[in-house]
Design a protein around this motif. Structure first.
Motif, PDB file in Angstrom:
ATOM      1  N   ARG A 280       0.821  -1.215   0.000  1.00 17.20           N
ATOM      2  CA  ARG A 280       0.000   0.000   0.000  1.00 17.20           C
ATOM      3  C   ARG A 280       0.853   1.262   0.000  1.00 17.20           C
ATOM      4  O   ARG A 280       0.322   2.368  -0.094  1.00 17.20           O
ATOM      5  CB  ARG A 280      -0.910   0.000   1.226  1.00 17.20           C
ATOM      6  CG  ARG A 280      -2.146  -0.866   1.038  1.00 17.20           C
ATOM      7  CD  ARG A 280      -3.117  -0.221   0.075  1.00 17.20           C
ATOM      8  NE  ARG A 280      -4.138  -1.130  -0.413  1.00 17.20           N
ATOM      9  CZ  ARG A 280      -5.136  -0.771  -1.217  1.00 17.20           C
ATOM     10  NH1 ARG A 280      -5.212   0.474  -1.635  1.00 17.20           N
ATOM     11  NH2 ARG A 280      -6.005  -1.646  -1.622  1.00 17.20           N
ATOM     12  N   ALA A 281       2.163   1.109   0.128  1.00 18.32           N
ATOM     13  CA  ALA A 281       3.079   2.258   0.044  1.00 18.32           C
ATOM     14  C   ALA A 281       4.415   1.714  -0.459  1.00 18.32           C
ATOM     15  O   ALA A 281       4.794   0.582  -0.140  1.00 18.32           O
ATOM     16  CB  ALA A 281       3.246   2.945   1.396  1.00 18.32           C
ATOM     17  N   ALA A 282       5.109   2.527  -1.284  1.00 20.42           N
ATOM     18  CA  ALA A 282       6.336   2.013  -1.889  1.00 20.42           C
ATOM     19  C   ALA A 282       7.299   3.140  -2.234  1.00 20.42           C
ATOM     20  O   ALA A 282       6.894   4.276  -2.469  1.00 20.42           O
ATOM     21  CB  ALA A 282       6.011   1.215  -3.159  1.00 20.42           C
ATOM     22  N   ILE A 283       8.591   2.779  -2.223  1.00 20.63           N
ATOM     23  CA  ILE A 283       9.651   3.618  -2.793  1.00 20.63           C
ATOM     24  C   ILE A 283      10.452   2.714  -3.727  1.00 20.63           C
ATOM     25  O   ILE A 283      10.863   1.619  -3.333  1.00 20.63           O
ATOM     26  CB  ILE A 283      10.595   4.196  -1.718  1.00 20.63           C
ATOM     27  CG1 ILE A 283       9.829   5.052  -0.716  1.00 20.63           C
ATOM     28  CG2 ILE A 283      11.698   5.018  -2.367  1.00 20.63           C
ATOM     29  CD1 ILE A 283      10.714   5.596   0.404  1.00 20.63           C
ATOM     30  N   THR A 284      10.637   3.174  -4.964  1.00 20.98           N
ATOM     31  CA  THR A 284      11.428   2.397  -5.920  1.00 20.98           C
ATOM     32  C   THR A 284      12.447   3.304  -6.580  1.00 20.98           C
ATOM     33  O   THR A 284      12.113   4.388  -7.065  1.00 20.98           O
ATOM     34  CB  THR A 284      10.525   1.765  -6.999  1.00 20.98           C
ATOM     35  OG1 THR A 284       9.542   0.948  -6.366  1.00 20.98           O
ATOM     36  CG2 THR A 284      11.357   0.895  -7.945  1.00 20.98           C
ATOM     37  N   ALA A 285      13.711   2.856  -6.581  1.00 17.78           N
ATOM     38  CA  ALA A 285      14.789   3.573  -7.261  1.00 17.78           C
ATOM     39  C   ALA A 285      15.256   2.699  -8.421  1.00 17.78           C
ATOM     40  O   ALA A 285      15.760   1.595  -8.207  1.00 17.78           O
ATOM     41  CB  ALA A 285      15.940   3.854  -6.306  1.00 17.78           C
ATOM     42  N   SER A 286      15.032   3.191  -9.660  1.00 20.18           N
ATOM     43  CA  SER A 286      15.459   2.421 -10.822  1.00 20.18           C
ATOM     44  C   SER A 286      16.845   2.887 -11.265  1.00 20.18           C
ATOM     45  O   SER A 286      17.215   4.050 -11.099  1.00 20.18           O
ATOM     46  CB  SER A 286      14.461   2.594 -11.961  1.00 20.18           C
ATOM     47  OG  SER A 286      14.334   3.955 -12.304  1.00 20.18           O
ATOM     48  N   LEU A 287      17.594   1.967 -11.847  1.00 21.47           N
ATOM     49  CA  LEU A 287      18.957   2.249 -12.285  1.00 21.47           C
ATOM     50  C   LEU A 287      18.988   2.244 -13.802  1.00 21.47           C
ATOM     51  O   LEU A 287      18.800   1.195 -14.449  1.00 21.47           O
ATOM     52  CB  LEU A 287      19.910   1.198 -11.724  1.00 21.47           C
ATOM     53  CG  LEU A 287      20.084   1.326 -10.211  1.00 21.47           C
ATOM     54  CD1 LEU A 287      20.168  -0.035  -9.571  1.00 21.47           C
ATOM     55  CD2 LEU A 287      21.317   2.129  -9.875  1.00 21.47           C
TER      56      LEU A 287
END
Length: 1002
Positions: A280-287
């Motif tokens: 229900r909550a997220a942080i995503t760091a793409s490379l």
């Protein structure tokens, strides 16, 4: 106008001060409790003038309500509460943090001593949400014209960003150091995911790679906190919506506090995708590398989570470090494989050469243009062996050479034909069975005297394996070059990390000589202790040590200089403001210097000391409980022993047996027995096992009735003062036990003032909050206090004050049970006892008693204990013959006919017989059926028969509260009073049943 006639502006002290000065001048203070500014005391005027013209954030809290004034620099601190907060009470403005700062303000107001704190965490509300904030601030008392503290001066600033930055840097440095020790990509990913998940308090963290279309994402292993599944495998990024997918492909960090509220994720199909992974909550760091998305690091929460930009930055930084560490390990693995291949190729080449891998030999007669070769040449190039012997056209030989290599071969041949000498050339030729092989041609051209080439013999060697090995070596060298570049970059990064750590860590770092002279320090010395670099460089460490702490010995420093040991120790260092902080040091030798890191453990040591105090309190509680169980059992046996003694002596006294001498002996024996009875009651009070008759008690009246007794007991040198608040709430207590407690405390107070003094008995209502020093639940209480101005107690004596049998009065002057009895009584009533004492100042003992809304019962008129109230037959039940005989004599003396039984079972047989029984008097604890069970059985048969329970047993377990009860030991008058009360209760019960239309049972 001369000076005598000049008019002074009464608000001149408010001049200037920027926006806040203008706001204060524009406020109508006449309508406030402070009144108009011209009436404000000079102390407030002076403090406010200083505050308004200070460039540092400054506030003033004035008066009992601590009403708030502040300057322009302080105005941003209350955020949306400004300017509403001006002039309002501090507790109203700071309702969210008052439980922290309120006691600090009150302590300064009460003691007049300043207070300061650093890195204080305050859970402050901002824009509708509680934030974790950190502050450095001080509170300084403001004294009025009479010298009393009338307000406080508050200065401080927020250090939240520094605290979070230090946490972030420590986390990243520890993670990087850990990852550098790992050589497996999956181990690196697992370590990064677990560290980040625990740091952020997430439910799931994972790292995975993306295929070339940047749509499908694969993760092999996820870290979870155990509340959600791992969800490993391949996932379609497009399922999370076009906005999310586009953000990831662009390399923009994705921060979603609530997928149901975020417009990028709240479409039904997108919500379904998030529900499928319990998120229900997220942080995503793409490379994004080389123009496309290659990997991503994600952090999931199963419930909405108010992520911050700090969280997103940290995830991005961890993703980059994870990518770099994974790629490093993969490059190292490829290099190891290439080196292995190169070694194998070299070995194969050597074997080929050793085996003589010759393809064939040739001789070219240049003038005749005849090219002949041996059979190996023919087999290798699939030509007619006979033709090779007789002469092979050169054009046919050239047709076997790779087209790309013909120019190179032609040039080499022309060069040697033109100048003679040796010939060497490598090129590819067609195999007999198809394909190409590398050969090396070596020959020698002989020339005529005029330089014309004559003969050109040569040999061909298969060098395919060698060429393959050389190619592998070149690839290995290239891989090694790339690895070296990567390692150099990592060394540079690590050096930069160490520089950042030196600058940003909150741990104190230093380089010093073995004599203690400081060579270098990091900025943490300034942030933690306040010292500037110029104050420290060249100074000796010992000059900053606490005088009670010991510096490392010369022997220890010598071992450190020899590199024998890593030195670890704790000591206190002086800050610039004169305070001291505990530091835990690790020191190692390096190139003739000491390199040390010191961590601030001041709070940790305080926590450890608090834990030790708590454990000591637990041990004391367990010891008191064990002693309580022992004394409770002993008291029960003493009660049974004292009952016949006191009963018999009471009858002898009443009947005036013997002469005057005998009567004196009886009186003395009875007084000693009564003292033994009081000692047992004290033991029971200490053990919290005495049966209490708790009723609503008016403490004001009780204390008033006792003052004369306390006064006469204390002696002429002690002044006794009563201080009870009017309209005091009633407490639920046993009045006799409260009187005994007051008398015990008064005797202790008297003995603590051998030269005289003041003894004060007071009672005041109080409201206790959670976490109060008495350890009681929050609520309303009455504090009954007995205070003296005597010799007081030191810390060690105070710690043991309530221990049973502990006394400072000397042998024969006390039992050591007074305070322990009062402590047990307070606990049994649902309250608590606290003691404050200082040597030479005096002692205050506080009893915190819970209040009750019940009304005090009207005191019954005293019964005529000497009258023959008895009428009828009493069934007396007791298994102890001597106790039963004494009680029977008392009952007979009161006019009753007594029928005896030694057990409950025998009593039931008598009740079922024709024997007339009007009243039951029974012991409680007997073999077989107890007295309580006997009365319950009796009520099932003859409900109207009154029954009295007599017990010397300390516990109340199994005894109903509504049972009339008399405690052993007792005298004839006490037995008579209990029987009269029993008769009145039975009569009232019968009347009530008739009023309700119920016929009393027979």
């Amino acid at each position: 106008m001369d000076d005598a006639n000049r008019v002074t502006d009464p608000q001149q002290f408010l001049a200037g001060g920027g926006d806040m000065g203008a706001l204060i001048r524009a406020t109508d203070w006449a309508a406030s409790p402070l009144g108009p500014p011209e009436t404000w005391p000079q102390s407030l005027r002076s403090a406010l003038s200083i505050c308004l013209h200070s460039t540092f954030p400054t506030a003033i809290y004035w008066g009992e309500e601590l009403r708030l004034f502040y300057n322009d620099a302080w105005a941003p601190i209350p955020a949306e509460r400004h300017p509403w907060s001006l002039g309002r009470p501090g507790a109203e403005v700071w309702h969210d943090i008052w439980d922290v700062v309120g006691p600090q303000f009150q302590e300064v107001m009460a003691t007049g001593e300043g207070f300061s704190t650093f890195d204080e965490m305050l859970p402050m509300e901002r824009h509708g949400r509680v934030h974790e904030t950190y502050w450095n601030y001080s509170i300084t008392p403001i004294r009025g014209e009479d010298g009393a503290v009338v307000g406080v001066f508050n200065q401080g600033h927020e250090v939240t960003e520094r605290i979070f930055a230090e946490r972030r840097n420590r986390f990243l440095l520890a993670l990087s150091d850990h990852m550098r020790t790992l050589s497996d990509p999956q181990a690196i990913i697992a370590a990064a995911a677990e560290a980040l998940g625990r740091h952020l308090g997430a439910n799931r963290v994972g790292y995975g790679e993306v295929e070339e279309t940047a749509r499908y994402f694969t993760t092999e292993r996820n870290w979870t906190d155990g509340t959600v599944p791992g969800r490993e495998g391949t996932h379609d990024l497009a399922a999370f919506g076009p906005d999310v997918h586009a953000s990831l492909k662009a390399g923009t960090p994705l921060l979603v506090p609530d997928v149901a509220q975020d417009p990028r994720t709240n479409a039904p199909e997108t919500l379904a995708a998030f529900d499928a992974i319990d998120t229900r909550a997220a942080i995503t760091a793409s490379l994004v590398k080389d123009g496309r998305m290659r990997a991503a690091l994600y952090v999931h929460a199963s419930a909405p989570r108010p992520w911050t930009d700090r969280d997103a930055d940290l995830v991005s930084e961890v993703s980059e470090r994870t990518w770099a560490a994974v790629e490093r390990t993969r490059a190292e693995a490829r290099l190891r494989v290439s080196e292995a291949h190169a070694r194998a190729a070299t070995e194969r080449l050597q074997l080929a050469l050793d085996a003589g891998a010759i393809v064939g030999t040739w001789v070219w007669d240049v003038p005749a243009d005849i090219f002949t070769a041996d059979e190996r040449f023919a087999r290798s190039f699939d030509v007619d062996p006979e033709l090779c012997r007789t002469g092979l056209p050169l054009e046919q030989v050239m047709e076997s050479i790779h087209p790309d290599d013909i120019p190179h071969v032609t040039n080499a041949i022309n060069d040697v034909l033109g100048g003679g000498g040796g010939y060497g050339c490598e090129y590819r030729v067609r195999r007999a069975g198809g394909g190409w092989r590398w050969v090396e041609a070596n020959g020698q051209v002989s020339l005529a005297t005029d330089g014309t080439p004559l003969r050109f013999p040569g040999v061909l060697v298969d060098v395919s394996e060698r060429r393959s090995t050389m190619d592998a070596l070149r690839e290995s060298e290239e891989a090694m070059r790339r690895l070296n570049e990567t390692l150099e970059a990592q060394v540079t990064e690590r050096t930069a990390d160490r520089d950042r750590m030196w600058r940003l860590t909150t741990d104190m770092m230093l380089v010093a000589r073995f004599g203690g002279t400081i060579n270098a320090v990091n900025p943490a010395w300034t942030s933690l202790l306040g010292w500037q670099q110029a104050d420290l460089i060249g100074a000796n460490l010992t000059s900053f040590l606490h005088p009670d702490d010991v510096a490392p010995t010369e022997a220890e420093l010598g071992r450190l200089a020899d590199g024998v040991t890593t030195f670890r120790f704790e000591n206190r260092y002086r800050a610039r403001d004169g305070s001291y902080r505990w530091l835990s040091w690790i020191a190692v030798p390096d190139e003739g210097l000491i390199h040390a890191i010191g961590r601030d453990v001041t709070d940790e040591k305080a926590h450890r000391e608090e834990l030790e105090r708590t454990q000591e309190a637990l041990r004391q509680s367990q010891k008191l409980e064990s002693m309580g169980q022992l004394t409770g059992g002993v008291a029960h046996d003493f009660n049974n022993l004292l009952t016949p003694i006191i009963g018999a002596l009471d009858l002898l006294q009443r009947r005036s047996v013997g002469g005057e001498r005998e009567q004196r002996l009886v009186d003395g024996a009875l007084a000693s027995a009564e003292r033994a009875k009081v000692l047992v009651q004290r033991l029971l009070a200490f053990a919290r096992r005495q049966p209490l008759q708790a009723v609503p008690v008016d403490l004001e009246t009780l204390i008033g009735n006792m003052i004369d007794l306390v006064d006469s007991t204390s002696g002429p040198q002690v002044r006794v003062v009563m201080d009870a608040a009017p309209a005091l709430p009633r407490v639920k207590a046993d009045p006799n036990q409260i009187e005994m407690a007051i008398l015990n405390l008064a005797v202790n107070a008297r003995d603590a003032m051998p030269g005289g003094g003041t003894l004060t008995v007071s009672a005041q209502p109080e409201r206790l909050d959670n976490g109060n020093p008495a350890g009681l639940a929050a609520g309303d209480y009455v504090r009954l206090a007995v205070a003296d101005t005597g010799i007081g107690m030191d810390a060690e004596t105070l710690k043991r004050a309530i221990e049973p049998f502990f006394s400072t009065k000397g042998v024969g002057r006390g039992t050591g049970l007074g305070l322990s009895m009062v402590h047990g009584l307070a606990a049994q009533l649902g309250g608590a006892l606290t003691i404050k004492s200082r040597p030479g100042v005096g002692t205050v003992v506080d009893l915190h008693l819970p209040i009750t809304s019940e009304q005090a019962e009207r005191e019954a008129e005293e019964a005529d204990m000497d009258g023959g109230a008895g009428a009828g037959t009493v069934l007396l039940v007791d298994d102890e013959e001597i106790v039963r005989a004494t009680t029977a004599d008392m009952l007979a003396d009161l006019g009753y006919i007594v029928v005896e039984a030694d057990s409950a079972e025998a009593a039931l047989r008598l009740l079922d017989s024709d024997t007339r029984i009007d009243l039951l008097v029974t012991d409680h604890l007997m073999p077989g059926m107890t007295g309580t069970e006997l009365i319950r059985e009796l009520r099932g048969r003859r409900r109207d028969m009154p029954a009295l329970l007599i017990s010397g047993y300390a516990e109340n377990d199994g005894v109903s509260a509504d049972l009339p009860r008399l405690t052993k030991p007792f005298r004839r008058a006490e037995l008579a009073a209990a029987l009269l009360d029993l008769a009145g209760t039975t009569k009232a019960k019968g009347n009530m049943e008739r009023v309700k239309g119920i016929e009393p049972s027979s």
